[in-house]
Scaffold this active site. Structure first.
Site, PDB file in Angstrom:
ATOM      1  N   CYS A   1       0.841  -1.190   0.000  1.00  0.00           N
ATOM      2  CA  CYS A   1       0.000   0.000   0.000  1.00  0.00           C
ATOM      3  C   CYS A   1       0.885   1.252   0.000  1.00  0.00           C
ATOM      4  O   CYS A   1       1.856   1.335   0.738  1.00  0.00           O
ATOM      5  CB  CYS A   1      -0.941   0.108   1.180  1.00  0.00           C
TER       6      CYS A   1
ATOM      7  N   ARG B   1       4.350  -0.524  -4.590  1.00  0.00           N
ATOM      8  CA  ARG B   1       3.986  -1.001  -3.253  1.00  0.00           C
ATOM      9  C   ARG B   1       2.659  -1.759  -3.246  1.00  0.00           C
ATOM     10  O   ARG B   1       2.314  -2.418  -2.262  1.00  0.00           O
ATOM     11  CB  ARG B   1       3.865   0.182  -2.289  1.00  0.00           C
TER      12      ARG B   1
ATOM     13  N   TRP C   1      -2.636  -2.786  -1.759  1.00  0.00           N
ATOM     14  CA  TRP C   1      -2.295  -4.205  -1.872  1.00  0.00           C
ATOM     15  C   TRP C   1      -3.176  -4.886  -0.844  1.00  0.00           C
ATOM     16  O   TRP C   1      -3.006  -4.695   0.356  1.00  0.00           O
ATOM     17  CB  TRP C   1      -0.820  -4.430  -1.563  1.00  0.00           C
TER      18      TRP C   1
ATOM     19  N   GLY D   1      -1.109  -0.771   6.429  1.00  0.00           N
ATOM     20  CA  GLY D   1      -0.826  -1.589   7.605  1.00  0.00           C
ATOM     21  C   GLY D   1      -1.985  -2.519   7.901  1.00  0.00           C
ATOM     22  O   GLY D   1      -2.841  -2.737   7.043  1.00  0.00           O
TER      23      GLY D   1
ATOM     24  N   GLU E   1      17.919 -17.944  -5.972  1.00  0.00           N
ATOM     25  CA  GLU E   1      17.550 -16.602  -6.404  1.00  0.00           C
ATOM     26  C   GLU E   1      17.085 -16.614  -7.866  1.00  0.00           C
ATOM     27  O   GLU E   1      16.115 -15.946  -8.226  1.00  0.00           O
ATOM     28  CB  GLU E   1      18.747 -15.652  -6.195  1.00  0.00           C
TER      29      GLU E   1
ATOM     30  N   LYS F   1      13.392 -15.403  -9.061  1.00  0.00           N
ATOM     31  CA  LYS F   1      13.180 -14.345 -10.069  1.00  0.00           C
ATOM     32  C   LYS F   1      12.191 -14.817 -11.136  1.00  0.00           C
ATOM     33  O   LYS F   1      11.297 -14.094 -11.537  1.00  0.00           O
ATOM     34  CB  LYS F   1      14.492 -13.946 -10.771  1.00  0.00           C
TER      35      LYS F   1
ATOM     36  N   GLU G   1       8.587 -15.132  -9.727  1.00  0.00           N
ATOM     37  CA  GLU G   1       7.987 -13.838  -9.414  1.00  0.00           C
ATOM     38  C   GLU G   1       7.411 -13.149 -10.636  1.00  0.00           C
ATOM     39  O   GLU G   1       6.320 -12.596 -10.579  1.00  0.00           O
ATOM     40  CB  GLU G   1       9.044 -12.898  -8.815  1.00  0.00           C
TER      41      GLU G   1
ATOM     42  N   HIS H   1      17.905 -36.651  -4.801  1.00  0.00           N
ATOM     43  CA  HIS H   1      16.966 -37.036  -3.745  1.00  0.00           C
ATOM     44  C   HIS H   1      15.562 -36.532  -4.045  1.00  0.00           C
ATOM     45  O   HIS H   1      14.812 -36.205  -3.127  1.00  0.00           O
ATOM     46  CB  HIS H   1      17.471 -36.508  -2.394  1.00  0.00           C
TER      47      HIS H   1
ATOM     48  N   LYS I   1       6.402  -4.697  -3.453  1.00  0.00           N
ATOM     49  CA  LYS I   1       7.841  -4.517  -3.234  1.00  0.00           C
ATOM     50  C   LYS I   1       8.185  -4.483  -1.750  1.00  0.00           C
ATOM     51  O   LYS I   1       9.205  -4.994  -1.333  1.00  0.00           O
ATOM     52  CB  LYS I   1       8.251  -3.198  -3.890  1.00  0.00           C
TER      53      LYS I   1
HETATM   54  C1  G6P Z   1       9.095  -8.745  -1.190  1.00  0.00           C
HETATM   55  C2  G6P Z   1       9.757  -8.310  -2.471  1.00  0.00           C
HETATM   56  C3  G6P Z   1      11.067  -9.062  -2.648  1.00  0.00           C
HETATM   57  C4  G6P Z   1      11.966  -8.859  -1.428  1.00  0.00           C
HETATM   58  C5  G6P Z   1      11.250  -9.233  -0.133  1.00  0.00           C
HETATM   59  C6  G6P Z   1      12.036  -8.782   1.082  1.00  0.00           C
HETATM   60  O1  G6P Z   1       8.679 -10.059  -1.291  1.00  0.00           O
HETATM   61  O2  G6P Z   1       8.903  -8.539  -3.571  1.00  0.00           O
HETATM   62  O3  G6P Z   1      11.730  -8.569  -3.788  1.00  0.00           O
HETATM   63  O4  G6P Z   1      13.111  -9.627  -1.569  1.00  0.00           O
HETATM   64  O5  G6P Z   1       9.977  -8.587  -0.072  1.00  0.00           O
HETATM   65  O6  G6P Z   1      12.079  -7.374   1.089  1.00  0.00           O
HETATM   66  P1  G6P Z   1      13.181  -6.510   1.773  1.00  0.00           P
HETATM   67  O7  G6P Z   1      12.796  -5.092   1.454  1.00  0.00           O
HETATM   68  O8  G6P Z   1      13.098  -6.800   3.240  1.00  0.00           O
HETATM   69  O9  G6P Z   1      14.482  -6.894   1.209  1.00  0.00           O
END
Ligand code: G6P
Length: 611
Positions: free
Chosen positions: A2, A27, A73, A100, A484, A488, A491, A507, A606
């Site tokens: 948000c 956000r 959000w 929040g 990672e 990616k 996501e 395994h 984000k």
């Molecule tokens: C969200 C974002 C990710 C990020 C994670 C942790 O899921 O989409 O890209 O890695 O939060 O966020 P931070 O700001 O704590 O690194």
């Protein structure tokens, strides 16, 4: 999670708010709305992106010098027009925007309903504004006082801004757990979840602290705490340029941020590493530096991509500093009964510095006597402020939801920390220390080199864009990179992907491999090279399609893999910074080819400021 924007001053508020909401759209982007005051307090809101709301407002031409806006959000209630913010009070004389979660909203709602309040939405935020209205009418007090009393009754996290029909020059804002920045212009004020909507108007800002209430009235800002005690606003200068938050000719923020990495890593190293002098120092870690050196163990807390950087740090600290490290998902750590001893060291990694679970995890660790080091990107963020000491990434704003330059920045900072500790403890030799500093200095150029694979990666993306599944394998330092790479892809392209330590493939995941399965193997030259070559053979024997990330000049794997992507050699501990680059590009291109919204993938946000 948000985004909130508000304005009061002498300009037309609506375009300022809409532009600000677009900047904050990373956000949350399932609905958006504004409340504007011109005679009446009018709310306009719409499901979907801010552009949908903009279409509604275009025809209306509402002129108002005060307003509040929100991009959502969803937490409570599905994304639709009704659940979108702002929300009215019963008498439609007040409106609120909220970021929040109000945890006790259900009981508050029941009490308010018993007193005749009717609710239109399913949100916790609507309860908040009714509560303020109720408190004001029962206590016959000012709006500021009503907000203060209402805040003492809610449990949870919030950043709110309240507007009243009766005051065309007053906004009341408060925060606990969710960020809120106030930009101070000439006779005008800008409020937002982060500084990006503010930067083009003013560089003077105040970061509201938890439990503070800001009242802007008749061109004056006053800040009080929850007990009505006056606080002195701490005005800071923003270190942010407008071009840092624009796409700069790239089609997406994610691509811009991927290509920015040579620069963002250089910025991260600037002044900290001077290899020729044997100099390595992190200015933000001084007073507590010895705690890190003397630590008997280190606990790392983080979420998402930051957690992957934490896994790399586990290898780094154990290798260089010989300190045992535990890497914890912040969300799990805070809800079990973790053993934390006085003097334990906790490293919290967070791009945004606002992730609710990470913040709560460090508060818990602090309460048990741990020393907290924050590794954050956003300057002045909650985690940075809640830490005893720390180091910033200096990567500049990261706007694409999928984190890229923050990951490489985090690994760079964590590598510097581990090398410093290793050097102080004498657990690395002088020659290793010096060679690592030279390697660090060369990393931006090596990342630049890795980016030159863009064309071949696009070709690979075209070949595999319709795959249903993807497997990513790596060993040692490249295992977190495999995780990672898989994250990616999931996501932003919505392809199911898993990352595995290559040897674990036998395994379970090996059962998934057939002639359809792309298997991305990060197989750069290190002490597990021979082993990972065997793993590639195992995949090939089951007709899997191997895409290998290899060290420049590796002819051996080239003969085995369907595609190879070459990256320059570096010290194996720093390889994740280089080997992750092709994986970022691969997921980007696949997502674009599949027509996905790369910068705003579905359901994600984000900055996750709710638990
Ligand atoms: C969200 C974002 C990710 C990020 C994670 C942790 O899921 O989409 O890209 O890695 O939060 O966020 P931070 O700001 O704590 O690194």
């Amino acid at each position: 999670m948000c985004g909130i924007v508000a304005y009061v001053g002498h300009r037309n508020a609506c375009p300022i708010i809409i532009k600000g909401l677009k900047r904050l759209e990373y956000r949350g982007y399932d609905s958006a709305g504004v409340a504007l005051l011109n005679g009446d307090l009018n709310i306009y809101k719409k499901k979907g992106k801010v552009s949908e709301l903009e279409k509604v407002l275009e025809h209306l031409q509402v002129n108002s010098t005060i307003g509040i806006g929100h991009t959502r959000w969803a937490t409570h209630g599905e994304p639709n027009d009704v659940n979108a913010h702002p929300h009215y009070s019963s008498n439609k004389e007040l409106a609120i925007i909220h970021n929040g979660i109000i945890e006790n909203y259900a009981s508050l709602k029941t009490e308010l309903q018993a007193r005749g309040h009717q609710f239109l939405s399913e949100t916790d935020s609507e309860v908040f504004i009714h509560l303020i209205e109720d408190v004001q009418s029962n206590n016959d007090c000012s709006l500021e006082e009503a907000v203060r009393l209402a805040l003492s009754m809610v449990v949870g996290a919030y950043a709110i801004v309240v507007i009243s029909k009766h005051d065309k020059d007053m906004l009341i804002a408060a925060r606990k757990g969710s960020p809120l920045v106030i930009g101070i212009g000439k006779g005008e004020f800008f409020l937002a979840s982060d500084a990006t909507p503010i930067i083009e108007y003013t560089s003077e800002v105040v970061y509201l602290n938890d439990h503070e209430i800001a009242t802007i009235k008749k061109g004056e800002l006053s800040i009080t705490n929850i007990h009505a005690t006056k606080q002195t606003p701490y005005i800071q200068k923003l270190d942010l340029e407008l071009d840092q938050i624009e796409k700069g000719g790239f089609p997406h923020f994610m691509l811009k941020e991927i290509f920015e990495q040579p620069k963002s890593i250089t910025d991260c190293l600037r002044g900290r590493v001077i290899a020729a002098n044997g100099h390595l120092q992190l200015g933000g870690i001084r007073q507590y530096a010895n705690k890190l050196v003397q630590a008997e163990r280190i606990i790392i807390v983080a979420c998402g991509t930051s957690w992957h950087a934490g896994l790399v740090a586990e290898y780094l600290f154990e290798d260089f500093a010989r300190i045992p490290v535990e890497v914890e998902y912040a969300s799990e750590f805070r809800y079990r009964n973790p053993i934390i001893r006085e003097g334990d060291v906790v490293i919290a990694i967070s791009q945004s510095g606002e992730t609710a679970d990470t913040l709560a995890a460090i508060e818990l660790a602090k309460s048990k006597g741990a020393i907290i080091f924050g590794v954050c990107n956003v300057v002045g963020s909650s985690i940075a402020r809640a830490s005893h000491e720390g180091a910033y990434l200096h990567a500049g704003p990261e706007i694409g939801v999928a984190s890229t330059k923050a990951f490489t920045g985090q690994v760079t900072v964590l590598a510097m920390m581990a090398i410093i500790v290793g050097n102080k403890k004498g657990t690395i030799t002088d020659s290793v220390y010096h060679s690592l500093l030279f390697e660090l200095e060369n990393i931006p150029a090596k990342v630049e080199q890795a980016l030159k694979n863009n064309a071949i990666i696009l070709e690979i993306a075209e070949r595999f864009k319709d795959a249903k599944n993807f497997l990513y394998l790596g060993r040692g330092y490249n295992f977190p990179v495999a995780l990672e790479g898989a994250l990616k892809l999931k996501e932003i392209s919505y392809i199911h992907a898993e990352g595995y330590p290559a040897a674990e493939m036998k395994h379970g995941p090996i059962a998934l491999i057939d002639e359809e399965m792309p298997v991305c193997v990060i197989a750069t030259q290190d002490n597990t090279y021979e082993k990972i070559v065997s793993n590639i053979q195992e995949v090939r024997a089951r007709k899997g399609r191997v895409i290998a990330v290899v060290t420049e000049g590796d002819e051996h794997i080239k003969k085995m893999a369907e595609y190879t992507i070459e990256v320059p050699a570096t010290h194996e501990s720093l390889m994740p910074i280089v080997s992750v680059i092709p994986l970022q590009l691969l997921s980007y291109h696949i997502a674009v080819l599949r027509g996905c919204n790369v910068d705003q993938p579905r359901n994600l946000a984000k900055s996750v400021t709710v638990e």
